[in-house]
Design a protein around this motif. Structure first.
Motif, short mmCIF file in Angstrom:
data_model
loop_
_atom_site.label_atom_id
_atom_site.label_comp_id
_atom_site.label_asym_id
_atom_site.label_seq_id
_atom_site.Cartn_x
_atom_site.Cartn_y
_atom_site.Cartn_z
N GLU A 38 6.04 -6.43 2.78
CA GLU A 38 7.05 -7.27 2.17
C GLU A 38 7.30 -8.48 3.07
O GLU A 38 7.12 -8.41 4.29
CB GLU A 38 8.34 -6.47 1.99
N ILE A 61 8.63 -8.48 6.92
CA ILE A 61 8.53 -7.15 7.54
C ILE A 61 7.66 -7.19 8.80
O ILE A 61 7.99 -6.56 9.80
CB ILE A 61 8.01 -6.10 6.53
N TYR A 65 2.90 4.89 1.76
CA TYR A 65 3.69 3.67 1.87
C TYR A 65 5.04 3.87 1.17
O TYR A 65 6.10 3.60 1.75
CB TYR A 65 2.91 2.51 1.24
N ASP A 66 5.00 4.37 -0.05
CA ASP A 66 6.24 4.57 -0.82
C ASP A 66 7.15 5.60 -0.15
O ASP A 66 8.36 5.40 -0.06
CB ASP A 66 5.91 5.01 -2.25
N LEU A 82 10.31 0.97 8.14
CA LEU A 82 9.52 -0.21 7.77
C LEU A 82 8.06 0.21 7.68
O LEU A 82 7.63 1.15 8.35
CB LEU A 82 9.68 -1.30 8.82
N MET A 83 7.29 -0.51 6.86
CA MET A 83 5.89 -0.11 6.66
C MET A 83 5.03 -1.32 6.39
O MET A 83 5.41 -2.21 5.62
CB MET A 83 5.81 0.86 5.47
N THR A 116 7.26 6.45 3.03
CA THR A 116 7.78 5.92 4.29
C THR A 116 8.92 4.95 4.04
O THR A 116 9.97 5.01 4.69
CB THR A 116 6.64 5.24 5.08
N ARG A 117 8.74 4.05 3.09
CA ARG A 117 9.80 3.09 2.75
C ARG A 117 11.03 3.82 2.19
O ARG A 117 12.16 3.47 2.53
CB ARG A 117 9.28 2.07 1.72
#
Length: 138
Positions: free
Chosen positions: A4, A7, A111-112, A120-121, A114-115
């Protein structure tokens, strides 16, 4: 794009300086070794995480993230995509502020997760490329 806006800068400049590098061994021919050297030159403490738990670049290695006896700010992941999700999950469990999947390491479910856990990813990026880009934008 697997980061994003903002980030990458936030991870590099605002999460802290202790980076666990998963997949870092004493093999100087591996990409993880070169990136770890780069991170050290840019003020990051690099903690090797590898099944051999070797000392690399003057830092004691650990066989897993869970074995590291101090806080880790960022977990930088140099493993195949199919192995990366469990590493991201372990990073969240140890309280890492960010997870960074290296170039070619892609797991959208991780990714999803972790977020969603509040970390942060970044995925499919390299800090050795991104840090100089940030410096040029100042």
């Amino acid at each position: 794009m697997y980061a994003e806006p903002g980030i990458i800068r936030k991870i590099i400049e605002g999460t802290g300086d202790t980076w666990a590098v998963v997949g870092l061994s004493s093999n100087r021919q591996r990409a993880a070794h070169g990136v770890a050297e780069f991170l050290q030159r840019h003020g990051k403490r690099v903690v090797p995480v590898h099944p051999k738990a070797e000392t690399v670049l003057g830092e004691r290695g650990y066989a897993s993230l869970a074995e590291i006896p101090f806080p880790v700010d960022v977990v930088d992941v140099f493993v195949r995509s199919e192995l990366a999700g469990p590493v991201a999950d372990e990073a969240v469990r140890i309280g890492a502020k960010a997870v960074w999947f290296q170039l070619g390491v892609i797991d959208e479910d991780a990714y999803d997760r972790t977020r969603a856990a509040g970390a942060l990813m970044v995925m499919d990026r390299c800090p050795a490329i991104e840090i100089p880009r940030l410096a040029r934008r100042v």
